[in-house]
Design an enzyme around this catalytic site. Structure first.
Site, short mmCIF file in Angstrom:
data_model
loop_
_atom_site.label_atom_id
_atom_site.label_comp_id
_atom_site.label_asym_id
_atom_site.label_seq_id
_atom_site.Cartn_x
_atom_site.Cartn_y
_atom_site.Cartn_z
N CYS A 65 70.46 27.31 34.32
CA CYS A 65 71.06 28.67 34.06
C CYS A 65 72.43 28.12 33.47
CB CYS A 65 71.04 29.50 35.28
SG CYS A 65 71.79 31.19 34.87
N ASP B 107 61.43 65.82 36.94
CA ASP B 107 60.06 65.80 37.41
C ASP B 107 59.92 65.94 38.80
OD1 ASP B 107 61.18 63.35 37.76
OD2 ASP B 107 59.62 62.20 36.88
N ASP C 237 69.29 59.26 34.39
CA ASP C 237 68.20 59.85 34.91
C ASP C 237 68.41 61.40 35.08
OD1 ASP C 237 69.69 59.89 37.40
OD2 ASP C 237 68.36 58.40 38.27
N CYS D 178 74.75 30.83 33.27
CA CYS D 178 75.69 31.90 33.51
C CYS D 178 76.95 31.48 34.10
CB CYS D 178 74.89 32.87 34.77
SG CYS D 178 75.02 32.36 36.18
N CYS E 206 76.22 29.84 37.65
CA CYS E 206 75.71 28.59 37.90
C CYS E 206 76.59 27.58 37.33
CB CYS E 206 74.30 28.82 37.20
SG CYS E 206 73.02 29.59 38.10
N ASP F 159 64.75 49.72 33.70
CA ASP F 159 65.94 49.90 34.61
C ASP F 159 65.33 49.23 36.08
OD1 ASP F 159 64.60 52.44 35.24
OD2 ASP F 159 66.10 52.18 36.77
N HIS G 293 74.71 36.21 38.29
CA HIS G 293 73.58 35.61 38.17
C HIS G 293 72.30 36.17 37.85
CE1 HIS G 293 70.60 32.69 37.91
NE2 HIS G 293 69.71 33.15 38.91
#
Lengths: 407, 407
Positions: free
Chosen positions: A338, A166, A112, A340, A343, A300, A369
């Site tokens: 899930c 900005d 950014d 992952c 999990c 994001d 997770h």
């Protein structure tokens, strides 16, 4: 809508292989309604879009290693210019060869401009036409951030995508204030673009700026608060300047989701079809689905990582607050469907214990997770767009997901 | 010294495969001087010795995931009975099926008795013959820890190796005090052993004790401070009671390393040759080498994990203090010869940045390096013993390793 074909698949593989030598390029490969499936080629490889970018504020996604982030399927991360400029400093990072080399992450990075943190973290800030002066939140030292300086800092960092500076304003704001900030942001965007083009064409003319990634792209940012006219003017003005991609800024700052969806729904279609669209700092998983439906390609948000550290696990049903006593003896994983690492191996009872005990591993496992859920949601979105089933995915998602926390 | 053979290699593989069904057993496979190379079989698999046990205080090795710990080569971790008893409680852990199931770690676990933490962390402690009363450091609640209770708690935790409760004393101590504590520790050891045998033979007679790991072994602890006579008496008394293994306790509490080496050198050879010897809470890497040379098989220490979180990287040359300004621009890895994840991917400059910024990832990456160094040192020690080259390794180790921190 284009059909997904074997040929397209082959092309993607070739692109990845050659990506280091390729310039920045964005290709929309499939559309489904307003949702777009695309490929973003950068000097550090290809990003399949729509994509979610985990936030690596100070050169690290909090509580996890790069290895974890890559295993979870992230193809691009975000770095914060404000934090990196103050510590360890962009000159030091440039001496290390740029941010990729310094932090040891070889995939794409977006940075950014630093503006958002100047307006939210720094003290004693004062906006003038030249730029914004502020005092570092770390040591009180005075700094001046101009559109040119924000461009130079990011040139030293060598991210694959740099953002223009900005002016961010507190919300809700009067329409006069919103207009003034929008117009100033446009003037700053023109200066930032001019500087970026100067660095590309004749880096030697830029004094002490070491350009560590000559293929860096630059995105403009549409501002204008929640006022359709201002947004429309800002969109036109930003597109007129001409960038490699466009962001929608100034949202997720307190407005209702309906207003946010409306602004995105009005703005995205007015941005160039062949260029990437990035919605900054949003949001919950259903926001991602809704904004993909409105034509956004990049997201994001600190939410999956920050909430993880606060003991909130984001699942397909909603947000699970792990500290709740009802989980003390609960041997089920956070989300039984899930797959992952967290999990597949750990129970709510264990995760609650780690969180209550203040173990860092709680933050790590929760972050794994949450990021998996976000990145997997994006994978499912991409697949649905390819198969022309995005609308069905969108409806199913809302049937199970609730924004309310589950205590 | 036995020769290493293909047959031995095969046997090891078979053992691992069948390990879940095997009772606790220790085999010395090679000796080199007083150094021993062995295999410790437990209900949760085989541990190659000499071994270092990372400390997983509250059911997690701080700052890393079990996946990291396993990848680093750890075959056994240590859990702290005091911490787990207070939070989340051994009854809750027993309901989850024991500590392995609760924390999701399927390899061997050793638990201490809780005594050391009672004597170092708890408040208002009072030692009587029955046991020790103390107030929890968490909420001030009163607890009574007896030899039987420490045994019961560990039975519920279901570790593969349980330790007896011993009386720890502040050092330096008068010889009267040291003798009294040593003698009480022996009486407590007898009671702990009796309770353990009762649980093994007739768990139902033990009331509310759920034995979650019927194959659990129990180790006695030799006390006696730095006095050779007391150590000798304690050794004889502990061996007379009869355990599956023996620990040397009460060291690394402020005495010089020379005194520590001397006590270990006197004690280890008096312990049964066919049983594992565990030196509790030690130490720096050169201490591991020196105590292996004196016949120790098992080690644990918070040093590699704690120092990692404090920014100290333990390398083959000594301790590198990462916050030092000289590392700000240093693009070399912590240890250029190390092949751990951290050293293969990250520079001192980046690790310093993460540490100075207070990023959790600093703790994780430093912990990965330090544990790798400890576990790799143990691998090199094991190999050297197998090849009869331990003495050379020992000399080479001391030639490069310095205990002083490198600023």
């Amino acid at each position: 809508m284009k059909e997904y074909s074997q040929e397209a698949g082959d092309r993607i593989q070739n692109t990845e292989y050659r990506s280091m030598a390729e310039p920045f390029r964005f290709t929309v490969t499939h559309v489904d309604g307003r949702a777009r499936r695309g490929e973003l080629r950068t000097p550090h490889g290809v990003v399949q879009t729509p994509a979610f970018m985990p936030v690596g504020t100070r050169g690290a996604v909090k509580a996890v290693t790069h290895r974890d982030v890559e295993d979870l399927g992230a193809e691009i991360i975000l770095g914060n210019t404000y934090h990196l400029h103050l510590r360890p400093g962009d000159a030091l990072i440039a001496r290390a060869g740029g941010l990729h080399a310094f932090i040891g992450w070889q995939k794409p990075i977006l940075t950014d401009s630093g503006g958002y943190q100047v307006f939210s973290l720094a003290q004693m800030r004062k906006v003038r036409e030249e730029g914004v002066t502020f005092q570092s939140h770390l040591d009180g030292a005075s700094h001046l951030l101009t559109p040119e300086a924000a461009t130079d800092i990011q040139a030293r960092l060598g991210s694959d995508i740099a953002m223009v500076l900005d002016e961010c304003i507190a919300t809700p704001a009067s329409s006069d204030l919103a207009r003034a900030a929008m117009e100033r942001s446009l003037r700053w965007a023109r200066r930032a673009r001019a500087r970026q083009l100067q660095l590309r064409q004749d880096a030697a003319s830029a004094g002490d700026v070491t350009v560590t990634n000559p293929g860096q792209a630059q995105f403009g940012i549409v501002q204008g608060g929640t006022c359709p006219d201002l947004r429309s003017e800002s969109t036109q003005g930003t597109v007129d300047i001409g960038f490699e991609g466009y962001a929608i800024g100034g949202l997720s700052v307190g407005e209702s989701v309906d207003v946010m969806y409306e602004v995105v729904g009005q703005t995205a279609p007015r941005l160039p079809e062949g260029q990437p669209r990035y919605l900054m700092g949003t949001g919950l998983p259903d926001d991602l689905v809704e904004c993909v439906a409105r034509g956004v390609d990049l997201f994001d948000c600190v939410l999956p990582t920050r909430n993880a550290r606060n003991g909130q696990l984001i699942t397909r049903n909603g947000i699970l607050v792990i500290k709740n006593a009802r989980y003390a003896d609960d041997q089920a994983p956070p989300d039984p469907e899930c797959v992952c690492y967290t999990c597949r191996h750990f129970s709510r009872a264990y995760l609650r214990h780690l969180f209550m005990a203040g173990e860092m591993t709680a933050a790590t496992l929760n972050t794994i997770h949450n990021l998996y859920f976000y990145l997997d949601t994006m994978r499912r979105i991409r697949e649905a767009i390819m198969f022309g089933t995005f609308e069905r995915l969108r409806q199913e998602f809302h049937q199970t997901f609730s924004r309310r926390t589950q205590h």
